[in-house]
Design a protein around this motif. Sequence first.
Motif, PDB file in Angstrom:
ATOM      1  N   TRP A  18      31.104  43.869  67.982  1.00  0.00           N
ATOM      2  CA  TRP A  18      29.718  43.201  67.355  1.00  0.00           C
ATOM      3  C   TRP A  18      29.944  43.536  65.743  1.00  0.00           C
ATOM      4  O   TRP A  18      29.703  42.672  64.967  1.00  0.00           O
ATOM      5  N   PHE A  19      30.406  44.845  65.398  1.00  0.00           N
ATOM      6  CA  PHE A  19      30.304  45.073  64.196  1.00  0.00           C
ATOM      7  C   PHE A  19      31.518  44.283  63.480  1.00  0.00           C
ATOM      8  O   PHE A  19      31.274  43.849  62.353  1.00  0.00           O
ATOM      9  N   ALA A  49      27.578  38.477  55.849  1.00  0.00           N
ATOM     10  CA  ALA A  49      27.732  39.650  54.726  1.00  0.00           C
ATOM     11  C   ALA A  49      27.038  38.918  53.572  1.00  0.00           C
ATOM     12  O   ALA A  49      26.627  39.761  52.549  1.00  0.00           O
ATOM     13  N   TYR A  50      27.040  37.606  53.149  1.00  0.00           N
ATOM     14  CA  TYR A  50      26.371  37.065  52.024  1.00  0.00           C
ATOM     15  C   TYR A  50      25.007  37.632  51.919  1.00  0.00           C
ATOM     16  O   TYR A  50      24.484  37.982  50.881  1.00  0.00           O
ATOM     17  N   MET A  61      30.246  50.112  49.059  1.00  0.00           N
ATOM     18  CA  MET A  61      31.716  50.041  48.520  1.00  0.00           C
ATOM     19  C   MET A  61      32.664  49.642  49.582  1.00  0.00           C
ATOM     20  O   MET A  61      33.720  48.825  49.641  1.00  0.00           O
ATOM     21  N   SER A  62      32.342  50.424  50.844  1.00  0.00           N
ATOM     22  CA  SER A  62      33.306  50.169  52.065  1.00  0.00           C
ATOM     23  C   SER A  62      33.015  48.755  52.577  1.00  0.00           C
ATOM     24  O   SER A  62      34.147  48.092  52.965  1.00  0.00           O
ATOM     25  N   GLY A  63      31.819  48.405  52.674  1.00  0.00           N
ATOM     26  CA  GLY A  63      31.659  47.051  53.133  1.00  0.00           C
ATOM     27  C   GLY A  63      32.351  45.935  52.208  1.00  0.00           C
ATOM     28  O   GLY A  63      33.175  44.914  52.690  1.00  0.00           O
ATOM     29  N   SER A  64      32.358  46.009  51.043  1.00  0.00           N
ATOM     30  CA  SER A  64      33.013  45.037  49.999  1.00  0.00           C
ATOM     31  C   SER A  64      34.327  45.172  50.080  1.00  0.00           C
ATOM     32  O   SER A  64      35.123  44.067  50.052  1.00  0.00           O
ATOM     33  N   TRP A 107      31.877  38.857  58.614  1.00  0.00           N
ATOM     34  CA  TRP A 107      32.516  39.207  57.423  1.00  0.00           C
ATOM     35  C   TRP A 107      33.280  38.231  56.351  1.00  0.00           C
ATOM     36  O   TRP A 107      33.480  38.103  55.422  1.00  0.00           O
ATOM     37  N   MET A 108      33.665  37.091  57.239  1.00  0.00           N
ATOM     38  CA  MET A 108      34.553  36.111  56.380  1.00  0.00           C
ATOM     39  C   MET A 108      34.201  34.618  56.735  1.00  0.00           C
ATOM     40  O   MET A 108      33.382  34.465  57.599  1.00  0.00           O
ATOM     41  N   PRO A 109      34.358  33.674  56.066  1.00  0.00           N
ATOM     42  CA  PRO A 109      34.175  32.327  56.165  1.00  0.00           C
ATOM     43  C   PRO A 109      34.291  31.761  57.599  1.00  0.00           C
ATOM     44  O   PRO A 109      35.340  32.366  58.302  1.00  0.00           O
ATOM     45  N   ILE A 110      33.935  30.297  57.957  1.00  0.00           N
ATOM     46  CA  ILE A 110      34.097  29.840  59.244  1.00  0.00           C
ATOM     47  C   ILE A 110      35.600  29.646  59.249  1.00  0.00           C
ATOM     48  O   ILE A 110      36.305  29.279  58.282  1.00  0.00           O
TER      49      ILE A 110
END
Length: 355
Positions: free
Chosen positions: A8-9, A322-323, A240-243, A15-18
């Motif tokens: 799930w995480f 994420a946005y 910072m880790s997420g970015s 995290w990323m575009p389609i």
Amino acid sequence: ILKTLNSWFWWENIWMPINCTWADFVDRDDLVFPKPHQLYAAIPYAFVLLIIRFFSERFVARPLAKALGIKNVRRVKPQPNPVLESYFRECSRHPSQSEIKGLAKKCNCTVHLVEKWFRRRRNLEIPTVFRKFQEAFWRFSFYLTSSIVGFIFLYDKPWFYDIWQTWVGYPFQTLLPSQYWYYMTEIGFYWSLLFTLGIDNKRKANPQGLDLIGFTFIFFCPSQDFMAHVVHHLAAIGLMSGSWCGNYVRLGTLVMFVHDTADFWLEAAKMFNYARWEKTCNMLFIIFSIAFFITRIILFPFWILRATLYQPTFYSTTPVIAYFLFNGMLLILQGLHLYWGYLVFKILKRFVFLK
């Protein structure tokens, strides 16, 4: 359960575009991408920073403090007393007169000795000016170095001048060595602060006796106790880790640079405040205030937030989760900037008009 939570995480839609998957982020040709497992390297880097901190405080900050006239006062420790120590830790640091009399009977000593013991024990909890100077020197050294190095890393990058360039080619933007070291050092620094919470000075507010720098410091360290410090440092590491995982590295480096460029002025002002160089301290605080308003009140919302909130809509019609997560945290951060900016403005107003 752990496998399910892990899947799930790392779900791509977060995290990323389609139509992008993690398989697309395998290094190929001249493209190198940030990888989540690289964040583990920040832990050993944190211990390297702790070693650097030890030597800088011992061999640079101490001689500098003595040269500025700051004495290393050694406080007298009270005699070991398990009964009084237990009462001090579990009940009260400021017992009433009746409680002192009861403790005196229990310990078979005079009231004067009990009062003296509590006074000395409380003094041990108060950090010395010498120690506070050392810690301020370390933070000043790191923020100054980070600001200089950050500028060297960013000044020749197109996205430093044209914020639209942060999204050109996203998410397939190659990771530069300078970006790797900038990120790992910043994350390692916050890990090192987390590791030393138990031994660093505990800062307490005393609103009736605050000077210019003291009043500011309370509000620029929103974490006033141990758990609040933990939450603050973990939030910084998490952002910072997420970015890093989402490859928002170009924007992440800009956010770190904008924040560090004002912080070292405040640490420098505190250092001269501890040395009682009032005029120098006040001048540095005014410079800090100007830098703070430019970076946190102007550049951050009209430059950084514009790039994170507005510009992604031109590159993707389907915002990822994420946005909303990252922009939510950045908006909360901007709310804190406005609150702190209001406090700084009040201090400056009082400083200018009331002397």
